[in-house]
Design a protein around this motif. Structure first.
Motif, PDB file in Angstrom:
ATOM      1  N   ALA A  90     -20.399  -1.930   6.110  1.00 44.69           N
ATOM      2  CA  ALA A  90     -18.957  -1.747   5.952  1.00 44.69           C
ATOM      3  C   ALA A  90     -18.400  -2.758   4.957  1.00 44.69           C
ATOM      4  CB  ALA A  90     -18.263  -1.875   7.313  1.00 44.69           C
ATOM      5  N   LYS A  91     -18.881  -4.003   5.023  1.00 44.59           N
ATOM      6  CA  LYS A  91     -18.451  -5.045   4.080  1.00 44.59           C
ATOM      7  C   LYS A  91     -18.883  -4.687   2.652  1.00 44.59           C
ATOM      8  CE  LYS A  91     -16.516  -8.333   6.626  1.00 44.59           C
ATOM      9  NZ  LYS A  91     -15.132  -8.837   6.364  1.00 44.59           N
ATOM     10  N   ILE A  92     -20.111  -4.149   2.516  1.00 43.66           N
ATOM     11  CA  ILE A  92     -20.597  -3.746   1.192  1.00 43.66           C
ATOM     12  C   ILE A  92     -19.719  -2.626   0.631  1.00 43.66           C
ATOM     13  CG2 ILE A  92     -22.510  -2.611  -0.006  1.00 43.66           C
ATOM     14  CD1 ILE A  92     -24.423  -4.181   1.828  1.00 43.66           C
ATOM     15  N   ALA A  93     -19.356  -1.678   1.500  1.00 45.15           N
ATOM     16  CA  ALA A  93     -18.493  -0.576   1.055  1.00 45.15           C
ATOM     17  C   ALA A  93     -17.106  -1.096   0.677  1.00 45.15           C
ATOM     18  CB  ALA A  93     -18.384   0.468   2.166  1.00 45.15           C
ATOM     19  N   ALA A  95     -11.503 -10.534  -7.497  1.00 46.09           N
ATOM     20  CA  ALA A  95     -11.354 -11.699  -6.626  1.00 46.09           C
ATOM     21  C   ALA A  95     -11.685 -11.328  -5.179  1.00 46.09           C
ATOM     22  CB  ALA A  95      -9.943 -12.248  -6.724  1.00 46.09           C
ATOM     23  N   ALA A  96     -11.213 -10.158  -4.743  1.00 43.73           N
ATOM     24  CA  ALA A  96     -11.502  -9.709  -3.377  1.00 43.73           C
ATOM     25  C   ALA A  96     -12.992  -9.406  -3.204  1.00 43.73           C
ATOM     26  CB  ALA A  96     -10.665  -8.475  -3.047  1.00 43.73           C
ATOM     27  N   ALA A  97     -13.569  -8.795  -4.240  1.00 39.15           N
ATOM     28  CA  ALA A  97     -15.005  -8.482  -4.187  1.00 39.15           C
ATOM     29  C   ALA A  97     -15.830  -9.765  -4.082  1.00 39.15           C
ATOM     30  CB  ALA A  97     -15.410  -7.676  -5.411  1.00 39.15           C
ATOM     31  N   ASP A  98     -15.478 -10.763  -4.886  1.00 37.09           N
ATOM     32  CA  ASP A  98     -16.202 -12.041  -4.848  1.00 37.09           C
ATOM     33  C   ASP A  98     -16.009 -12.735  -3.500  1.00 37.09           C
ATOM     34  OD1 ASP A  98     -17.087 -11.613  -7.392  1.00 37.09           O
ATOM     35  OD2 ASP A  98     -15.621 -12.936  -8.362  1.00 37.09           O
ATOM     36  N   ALA A  99     -14.824 -12.611  -2.942  1.00 37.66           N
ATOM     37  CA  ALA A  99     -14.562 -13.236  -1.643  1.00 37.66           C
ATOM     38  C   ALA A  99     -15.454 -12.634  -0.555  1.00 37.66           C
ATOM     39  CB  ALA A  99     -13.098 -13.086  -1.277  1.00 37.66           C
ATOM     40  N   ILE A 100     -15.656 -11.312  -0.621  1.00 38.35           N
ATOM     41  CA  ILE A 100     -16.528 -10.658   0.368  1.00 38.35           C
ATOM     42  C   ILE A 100     -17.971 -11.127   0.194  1.00 38.35           C
ATOM     43  CG2 ILE A 100     -17.489  -8.438   1.093  1.00 38.35           C
ATOM     44  CD1 ILE A 100     -14.729  -7.215   0.295  1.00 38.35           C
ATOM     45  N   ARG A 101     -18.415 -11.215  -1.066  1.00 39.91           N
ATOM     46  CA  ARG A 101     -19.773 -11.703  -1.337  1.00 39.91           C
ATOM     47  C   ARG A 101     -19.935 -13.124  -0.784  1.00 39.91           C
ATOM     48  NH1 ARG A 101     -24.146 -11.526  -4.967  1.00 39.91           N
ATOM     49  NH2 ARG A 101     -23.399  -9.685  -6.076  1.00 39.91           N
ATOM     50  N   ASP A 102     -18.952 -13.979  -1.053  1.00 43.66           N
ATOM     51  CA  ASP A 102     -19.047 -15.370  -0.601  1.00 43.66           C
ATOM     52  C   ASP A 102     -19.000 -15.468   0.922  1.00 43.66           C
ATOM     53  OD1 ASP A 102     -19.156 -16.081  -3.240  1.00 43.66           O
ATOM     54  OD2 ASP A 102     -17.029 -16.673  -3.374  1.00 43.66           O
ATOM     55  N   GLU A 103     -18.188 -14.620   1.523  1.00 49.78           N
ATOM     56  CA  GLU A 103     -18.101 -14.607   2.983  1.00 49.78           C
ATOM     57  C   GLU A 103     -19.451 -14.271   3.612  1.00 49.78           C
ATOM     58  OE1 GLU A 103     -16.111 -11.795   6.477  1.00 49.78           O
ATOM     59  OE2 GLU A 103     -15.451 -11.590   4.392  1.00 49.78           O
ATOM     60  N   LEU A 104     -20.117 -13.245   3.072  1.00 47.91           N
ATOM     61  CA  LEU A 104     -21.428 -12.850   3.588  1.00 47.91           C
ATOM     62  C   LEU A 104     -22.479 -13.915   3.289  1.00 47.91           C
ATOM     63  CD1 LEU A 104     -21.417  -9.046   2.676  1.00 47.91           C
ATOM     64  CD2 LEU A 104     -21.135 -10.061   4.942  1.00 47.91           C
ATOM     65  N   ALA A 105     -22.420 -14.490   2.096  1.00 48.59           N
ATOM     66  CA  ALA A 105     -23.398 -15.521   1.719  1.00 48.59           C
ATOM     67  C   ALA A 105     -23.318 -16.716   2.655  1.00 48.59           C
ATOM     68  CB  ALA A 105     -23.183 -15.952   0.273  1.00 48.59           C
ATOM     69  N   ALA A 106     -22.107 -17.061   3.075  1.00 51.03           N
ATOM     70  CA  ALA A 106     -21.936 -18.191   3.996  1.00 51.03           C
ATOM     71  C   ALA A 106     -22.612 -17.920   5.330  1.00 51.03           C
ATOM     72  CB  ALA A 106     -20.454 -18.480   4.192  1.00 51.03           C
ATOM     73  N   ALA A 158     -17.388  -2.689  -2.667  1.00 52.87           N
ATOM     74  CA  ALA A 158     -17.512  -1.682  -3.721  1.00 52.87           C
ATOM     75  C   ALA A 158     -16.149  -1.082  -4.053  1.00 52.87           C
ATOM     76  CB  ALA A 158     -18.487  -0.591  -3.290  1.00 52.87           C
ATOM     77  N   ALA A 159     -15.350  -0.863  -3.028  1.00 50.05           N
ATOM     78  CA  ALA A 159     -14.008  -0.317  -3.255  1.00 50.05           C
ATOM     79  C   ALA A 159     -13.147  -1.319  -4.008  1.00 50.05           C
ATOM     80  CB  ALA A 159     -13.364   0.043  -1.915  1.00 50.05           C
ATOM     81  N   ALA A 160     -13.276  -2.601  -3.695  1.00 53.01           N
ATOM     82  CA  ALA A 160     -12.506  -3.638  -4.395  1.00 53.01           C
ATOM     83  C   ALA A 160     -12.906  -3.701  -5.867  1.00 53.01           C
ATOM     84  CB  ALA A 160     -12.726  -4.989  -3.719  1.00 53.01           C
ATOM     85  N   LYS A 161     -14.194  -3.590  -6.134  1.00 49.22           N
ATOM     86  CA  LYS A 161     -14.652  -3.630  -7.532  1.00 49.22           C
ATOM     87  C   LYS A 161     -14.145  -2.404  -8.295  1.00 49.22           C
ATOM     88  CE  LYS A 161     -18.929  -4.938  -8.378  1.00 49.22           C
ATOM     89  NZ  LYS A 161     -20.411  -5.012  -8.261  1.00 49.22           N
ATOM     90  N   LYS A 162     -14.172  -1.233  -7.620  1.00 52.80           N
ATOM     91  CA  LYS A 162     -13.698  -0.021  -8.272  1.00 52.80           C
ATOM     92  C   LYS A 162     -12.221  -0.135  -8.612  1.00 52.80           C
ATOM     93  CE  LYS A 162     -13.784   5.018  -7.771  1.00 52.80           C
ATOM     94  NZ  LYS A 162     -14.176   6.160  -6.895  1.00 52.80           N
ATOM     95  N   ALA A 163     -11.468  -0.860  -7.747  1.00 55.23           N
ATOM     96  CA  ALA A 163     -10.037  -1.076  -7.988  1.00 55.23           C
ATOM     97  C   ALA A 163      -9.787  -2.266  -8.908  1.00 55.23           C
ATOM     98  CB  ALA A 163      -9.333  -1.279  -6.647  1.00 55.23           C
ATOM     99  N   LYS A 164     -10.895  -2.837  -9.437  1.00 51.67           N
ATOM    100  CA  LYS A 164     -10.821  -3.995 -10.343  1.00 51.67           C
ATOM    101  C   LYS A 164     -10.204  -5.227  -9.685  1.00 51.67           C
ATOM    102  CE  LYS A 164     -10.674  -1.172 -14.553  1.00 51.67           C
ATOM    103  NZ  LYS A 164     -12.120  -1.307 -14.767  1.00 51.67           N
ATOM    104  N   ASP A 165     -10.326  -5.266  -8.337  1.00 54.00           N
ATOM    105  CA  ASP A 165      -9.890  -6.456  -7.605  1.00 54.00           C
ATOM    106  C   ASP A 165     -11.120  -7.350  -7.420  1.00 54.00           C
ATOM    107  OD1 ASP A 165      -8.791  -8.388  -6.022  1.00 54.00           O
ATOM    108  OD2 ASP A 165      -7.981  -7.025  -4.496  1.00 54.00           O
TER     109      ASP A 165
END
Length: 472
Positions: A423-426, A438-449, A429-436
């Motif tokens: 669900a987080k990956i999806a 910063a939100a996409a990177d935040a999700i990546r960082d959240e999961l990486a932590a 992906a939606a944030a990147k498609k919307a060119k957001d």
């Protein structure tokens, strides 16, 4: 190639009797119970040795016997209320299952003692005829230890030392307390075979002398086994075989190290005795195999939660390097040679030095680091390096799984469910498609932590779990 010879207590240049061919016999299991970690050590050690000898171009005949008649087998079958054949067949099948899970290749020949009774009787008759053995009045046949010059050479012991030792069996039917049994007279109701000395069954030591002669001849290249077999079993094999055959029995003796559990000897009385299948209920078989390979075959291994954790981390480092690049089914010989020939040369040098697997693994770690560098700086070199890592790892019986499958299988203790991760990956992906972004990177960082590492490719986004390391 140099191999440490237990008989001479030094490394020796290995020269097979017949150029290009190796004949090797390893003492196998007495099949009255499931195989334990000590058995796994011997299985894996000589599997690696066989794989490497074949990699070096030798035509290897690997024989590992099964002891399927023995006091322990008789007792266990009686306790269970089953026939000896039922018990031994069940345990042999279980042994083969354990081997397969640990990626241990089957031996070329697997002789069973009960199928070589005629060969055993013939060797006992030869020893009696030469004066090395005698039939006692109770129906047993014994070997005259003092008749064999050089008894004790494998263990560097003299006869007086052994005479005063506690391990010598006292029997009024023996000419000398040092003598050991070759043929046992049957007790009422026991399994037995007809012989010139009456109904009975073979002693343990004579079984291997007869089976190795039948499978490999009077003299062969390598004889191996566990650390507890040098005396009396292998010492007695030498005495029997060289007396009966009139020639050198074995050129090179090899013995694997013991397994300790939390630095203590493994034993049922201490409550730290584990069968292979008990261990594999909780741990990936490749993790267990890596632990067994990571120590030199002659060294003792410490089995503990920490050592298994370290083995898991080491394999994760390799599979993280291979992820996205490993070839299906492994790599062809020489796949990485043109890119980084020094790794094969160093790996070979390590294994040629008495099968030094710890040094060989250090070469593979260097190769994995080079692969990681290439993935970032020279992507065109990465596939060949990955293929080479898989190929060399395969010689040790490692790194043949799909990297993503292995890494996900180790994701016990996940902070999120797989559905939540997807669900987080999806969402990302939606944030990147919307060119957001910063939100996409935040999700990546959240999961990486949380130790969940995302990996993007043309096929989509995958993930692996790397438990956060407090020391890092």
């Amino acid at each position: 190639m140099q191999i440490y010879n237990t008989l001479t207590r030094r490394k020796e240049v290995f020269t097979p009797i017949e150029p290009g061919k190796v004949r090797m016999y390893v003492c196998g299991m007495t099949v009255y119970d499931y195989c334990h970690l000590g058995h796994a050590r011997v299985m894996v050690a000589f599997d690696v040795i066989t794989r490497y000898l074949r990699h070096r171009g030798y035509d290897v005949t690997y024989v590992r016997n099964v002891t399927d008649i023995d006091d322990k087998i008789l007792r266990r079958a009686d306790e269970n209320g089953e026939t000896i054949t039922s018990l031994t067949e069940r345990m042999i099948e279980a042994m083969h299952e354990d081997e397969a899970r640990l990626s241990v290749l089957p031996p070329d020949q697997e002789p069973r003692a009960t199928r070589h009774i005629d060969d055993i009787i013939a060797m006992v008759e030869t020893l009696i005829g030469k004066g090395y053995a005698y039939a006692a009045d109770n129906g047993d046949v014994y070997y005259r230890v003092r008749r064999f010059e050089g008894y004790g050479k494998l263990n560097n012991r003299d006869l007086d030392e052994m005479r005063s030792g506690a391990r010598v069996e006292v029997d009024e039917h023996k000419e000398d307390p040092l003598d050991f049994v070759l043929w046992k007279a049957a007790k009422p109701g026991e399994a037995s075979w007809p012989s010139p000395w009456g109904e009975g069954r073979p002693g343990w030591h004579i079984e291997c002398s007869a089976m190795s002669k039948c499978c490999l001849g009077d003299t062969f290249d390598i004889h191996g086994g566990g650390p507890d077999l040098t005396f009396p079993h292998h010492e007695n094999e030498i005495a029997q075989s060289e007396a009966a055959n009139g020639t050198t029995f074995v050129n090179t003796w090899m013995h694997a190290g013991a397994v300790r559990v939390n630095q203590e000897k493994m034993s049922k009385s201490l409550g730290n005795f584990f069968t292979i299948r008990e261990v594999l209920e909780h741990h990936d078989p490749e993790v267990v195999r890596y632990l067994l390979v990571a120590s030199h075959y002659r060294s003792a291994i410490n089995y503990s939660p920490d050592s298994l954790s370290e083995a898991r981390k080491s394999l994760e480092r390799f599979y993280n390097s291979l992820e996205g690049l490993a070839l299906e089914g492994g790599a062809a010989d020489g796949a990485g040679g043109q890119v980084a020939p020094e790794f094969e040369a160093r790996f070979t040098a390590a294994m040629d030095d008495d099968f030094n697997t710890p040094e060989a693994l250090s070469v593979l770690f260097d190769l994995a680091r080079e692969l990681n560098r290439a993935k970032k700086e020279a992507p065109g070199e990465a596939p060949a390096l990955a293929a080479e890592l898989r190929r060399l790892g395969g010689i040790l019986g490692l790194l043949q799984q799909d990297p993503v499958t292995f890494l996900k299988a180790g994701a016990s203790g996940l902070p999120l469910t797989e559905e939540e991760i997807q669900a987080k990956i999806a969402e990302r992906a939606a944030a990147k498609k919307a060119k957001d972004f910063a939100a996409a990177d935040a999700i990546r960082d959240e999961l990486a932590a949380l130790g969940i590492i995302l990996k993007d490719s043309r096929e989509g986004t995958t993930w692996v779990f790397e438990k956060p390391d407090a020391e890092a």
